[in-house]
Design a protein around this motif. Structure first.
Motif, PDB file in Angstrom:
ATOM      1  N   VAL A 443      19.395  25.960 -19.797  1.00 36.29           N
ATOM      2  CA  VAL A 443      19.990  25.039 -21.303  1.00 36.29           C
ATOM      3  C   VAL A 443      21.457  25.843 -21.125  1.00 36.29           C
ATOM      4  O   VAL A 443      20.876  27.588 -22.134  1.00 36.29           O
ATOM      5  N   PHE A 444      22.272  25.492 -21.849  1.00 37.14           N
ATOM      6  CA  PHE A 444      23.410  25.468 -22.083  1.00 37.14           C
ATOM      7  C   PHE A 444      23.835  25.397 -23.909  1.00 37.14           C
ATOM      8  O   PHE A 444      23.177  24.648 -24.739  1.00 37.14           O
ATOM      9  N   VAL A 445      23.677  26.736 -24.337  1.00 40.21           N
ATOM     10  CA  VAL A 445      23.369  27.314 -25.838  1.00 40.21           C
ATOM     11  C   VAL A 445      24.910  27.347 -26.594  1.00 40.21           C
ATOM     12  O   VAL A 445      24.985  27.826 -26.559  1.00 40.21           O
ATOM     13  N   LEU A 446      25.205  26.196 -26.804  1.00 40.24           N
ATOM     14  CA  LEU A 446      26.658  25.734 -27.650  1.00 40.24           C
ATOM     15  C   LEU A 446      26.629  26.486 -29.493  1.00 40.24           C
ATOM     16  O   LEU A 446      26.172  26.275 -30.004  1.00 40.24           O
ATOM     17  N   ALA A 466      12.191  28.742 -24.594  1.00 39.58           N
ATOM     18  CA  ALA A 466      12.052  29.566 -23.480  1.00 39.58           C
ATOM     19  C   ALA A 466      10.002  29.684 -23.633  1.00 39.58           C
ATOM     20  O   ALA A 466       9.418  29.865 -22.677  1.00 39.58           O
ATOM     21  N   ILE A 467       9.302  28.718 -24.240  1.00 39.63           N
ATOM     22  CA  ILE A 467       8.078  28.369 -24.503  1.00 39.63           C
ATOM     23  C   ILE A 467       8.083  27.644 -22.970  1.00 39.63           C
ATOM     24  O   ILE A 467       7.400  27.570 -22.726  1.00 39.63           O
ATOM     25  N   ALA A 468       9.021  26.451 -22.587  1.00 37.68           N
ATOM     26  CA  ALA A 468       8.991  25.964 -21.745  1.00 37.68           C
ATOM     27  C   ALA A 468       9.304  26.524 -20.367  1.00 37.68           C
ATOM     28  O   ALA A 468       9.518  25.837 -19.056  1.00 37.68           O
ATOM     29  N   GLY A 469      10.013  27.903 -20.137  1.00 35.09           N
ATOM     30  CA  GLY A 469       9.969  28.687 -19.463  1.00 35.09           C
ATOM     31  C   GLY A 469      11.371  28.206 -18.653  1.00 35.09           C
ATOM     32  O   GLY A 469      12.206  28.475 -17.569  1.00 35.09           O
ATOM     33  N   LEU A 470      12.405  27.721 -19.877  1.00 35.05           N
ATOM     34  CA  LEU A 470      14.109  27.614 -19.412  1.00 35.05           C
ATOM     35  C   LEU A 470      14.972  28.595 -20.437  1.00 35.05           C
ATOM     36  O   LEU A 470      14.411  29.474 -21.048  1.00 35.05           O
ATOM     37  N   HIS A 471      15.588  28.788 -19.419  1.00 37.79           N
ATOM     38  CA  HIS A 471      16.976  29.336 -19.674  1.00 37.79           C
ATOM     39  C   HIS A 471      17.555  29.464 -19.994  1.00 37.79           C
ATOM     40  O   HIS A 471      18.868  28.923 -19.969  1.00 37.79           O
ATOM     41  N   CYS A 472      18.312  30.150 -20.870  1.00 42.79           N
ATOM     42  CA  CYS A 472      19.151  29.864 -22.587  1.00 42.79           C
ATOM     43  C   CYS A 472      20.321  30.173 -21.893  1.00 42.79           C
ATOM     44  O   CYS A 472      20.290  32.056 -21.363  1.00 42.79           O
ATOM     45  N   VAL A 473      21.827  30.157 -21.616  1.00 45.42           N
ATOM     46  CA  VAL A 473      22.960  30.278 -21.687  1.00 45.42           C
ATOM     47  C   VAL A 473      23.867  30.068 -22.928  1.00 45.42           C
ATOM     48  O   VAL A 473      23.586  29.311 -23.559  1.00 45.42           O
TER      49      VAL A 473
END
Length: 557
Positions: A443-446, A466-473
């Motif tokens: 998931v892209f975080v601007l 992160a709760i859902a196991g998604l990786h923040c870029v």
């Protein structure tokens, strides 16, 4: 005797209230400082002498609020063994007894009757009682048969909760933990437990057993969880309700209470945090006057425990008993205005549930017509909404997850039951399972604006996804998006920075290929322009985060 209180004016509650309201700066006192339990019990921020209740009596004396024994010994450390292999079960039982356990609860549905002798080889039954729950055949000499009619019904093995195979040496578990597993609140659990006591005693009397013998054969099982004071009050309230039943029956007999750490509170992810939950639950059970306590292993939700997990479960009790000395004083919180009020109000709400069940024809009838399941389902749905919005946070799962935990943990048996077992963490765990099964989903975080202003929402974003196991870029430029492989972009910044830049950033993200754009913050006067620019969701604390993350995981995986 020195007296310092004479040098101070008498406390004035109204003055305290005015000072508190001044500090609230216009916020409502009831909304900010007054809590409410799931059962609707009001919890003010301060208890005063006006809240003092009449003397609850002495331990060992009717109404048994303060304990069933006048001066109780240390509680019984009762270890649970549910291993199906008799050799492994024997090894675990002997390790438990050598490591501080004083009795064993053996699951009779896990072992074949022919394997019991091997499982109990070397166990000195005259020194360490062994309770065989739901025996499937003959019970070995010296072993205590523990009939569990509520669990037999809830698991679907019996059509209704009924006492079957009772002998004078057997005990009957009135298993309130079944209701906790099904989602019950504290009042619902103990109310349904007492309703079951009444019904089972009637069944036994109809079969020729006296009321005194029937009630004397019962063992009340109750759960304690992470709410420390609620756990203490719950066991005290349970004994308060019991006293009403024995009073009507003309029997003055204290209950035997077996407390079990709640399985519903345990998690699969970050399961080591369960050690803290179990410690709180055990301490509450001890200070609430439990006669026996079972602490479930911290990996209980992941399946059968290993020797290390079983040892930690034992040692929680050993430390609280031997080092903390929690068993040295009977009812240590007796007289606390808070605990006494919570006990009495909890008992009042639970008694209303008993009356509701009685009006339906009794506990057995309430089970058969679906009333018990209806009560539990309604509570589970209400709690799920609180868990989903994180109003009831679960540390390590819905709040502060460990992003380094990238392997899907195992899960315990999920066999179909008439009364389903439920864990509060399950909705969020299912999302994380699905994401991790697909690998690192980005998931892209601007970021918008300087770090001092965007830090709070950046932390919110990384924690949330992160709760859902998604990786923040994370990046601070739109042109970084194409290299990330992300499909979703999230804008994170302060409201004042959104005013000048949010619309153009959203347009830019759409231009470089973002399939969807979300913005952290409440809709502002710019909402219309932001939606035209491509922002489809505005994400703020208090929303249904389980639903929001479910939508994202569905779309991205």
């Amino acid at each position: 005797m020195l007296s310092f209180s004479d040098d101070f004016p008498a406390p004035d509650p109204s003055l305290w209230r005015s000072l508190v309201e001044k500090g609230l700066r216009g916020a409502a006192f009831e909304e900010r400082l007054v809590g409410r339990t799931e059962d609707g019990i009001r919890i003010p921020p301060l208890y005063l002498r006006a809240d003092e209740l009449p003397d609850a009596g002495l331990p060992g004396r009717f109404p048994f609020i303060r304990g069933g024994a006048a001066s109780r010994p240390q509680w019984d450390i009762r270890s649970l063994c549910r291993l199906p292999d008799p050799v492994a079960a024997n090894r675990a039982i002997l390790a438990d007894l050598a490591g501080g356990a004083t009795s064993i609860l053996l699951d009779g549905t896990a072992l074949r009757p022919a394997d019991l002798a091997l499982a109990l080889d070397g166990v000195m039954l005259d020194l360490a009682p062994v309770y065989l729950r739901e025996p499937a055949g003959d019970v070995p000499a010296g072993v205590i048969a523990l009939l569990d009619p509520i669990e037999a019904w809830a698991a679907g093995r019996e059509a209704a909760p009924a006492v079957q195979g009772f002998t004078p040496t057997a005990r009957i578990a009135v298993n309130g933990t079944v209701f906790d597993d099904g989602g019950a609140s504290d009042a619902e659990e103990i109310g349904l437990t007492i309703a079951a006591v009444i019904d089972l005693a009637r069944q036994m009397e109809d079969g020729g057993t006296s009321a005194e013998a029937a009630l004397g054969a019962m063992l009340l099982q109750a759960s304690t969880g992470v709410d420390f004071f609620a756990g203490i009050a719950k066991l005290r309230a349970l004994r308060r309700l019991w006293s009403r039943v024995v009073e009507v029956a003309g029997v003055e007999r204290p209950p035997l209470v077996h407390a079990v750490s709640s399985a519903r509170m345990l998690t699969r992810y970050d399961r080591w945090t369960n050690l803290l939950r179990n410690t709180i639950a055990c301490a509450a059970a001890a200070m609430g006057g439990a006669d026996a306590i079972t602490v479930l292993p911290h990996d209980h939700a992941c399946g059968l425990p290993d020797a290390f997990a079983a040892r930690l479960a034992r040692n929680i009790q050993n430390v609280l008993q031997e080092e903390s000395g929690l068993g040295l004083v009977t009812d240590p919180l007796g007289g606390s205005w808070y605990v006494e009020q919570l006990t009495e109000q909890l008992a009042g709400v639970a008694w209303a549930i008993v009356q509701r069940i009685e009006m339906a024809g009794g506990f057995r009838e309430a089970c058969e017509v679906g009333l018990v399941a209806e009560i539990l389902q309604a509570r589970q749905e209400a709690r799920s909404r609180l868990v989903g919005t994180r109003a009831c946070p679960i540390i390590g799962v819905s709040q502060f997850p460990d992003p380094g935990e990238t392997k899907i943990p195992p899960r315990s048996d999920t066999a179909r039951r008439r009364l389903p077992r439920w864990r509060d963490a399950e909705p969020f765990e299912a999302l994380r399972d699905r994401s991790l099964a697909k690998g690192a989903v980005p998931v892209f975080v601007l970021l918008v604006g300087p770090a001092a202003r965007h830090a709070a929402r950046l932390g919110f974003a990384t924690n949330l996804f992160a709760i859902a196991g998604l990786h923040c870029v994370i990046a601070d430029a739109v042109n970084a998006f194409p290299q990330t492989g992300a499909r979703l972009a999230v804008i994170a910044g302060a409201d004042e920075d959104y005013a000048d830049r949010a619309v153009s950033l959203a347009e830019g993200l759409r231009h470089v290929g973002a399939e969807d754009v979300h913005l952290l913050g409440k809709p502002s006067p710019l909402e219309g322009a932001l939606r035209e620019a491509g922002v489809s969701r505005f994400v703020v604390q208090g929303q249904d985060m389980a639903g929001y993350l479910s939508d994202i995981v569905e779309r991205l995986t």
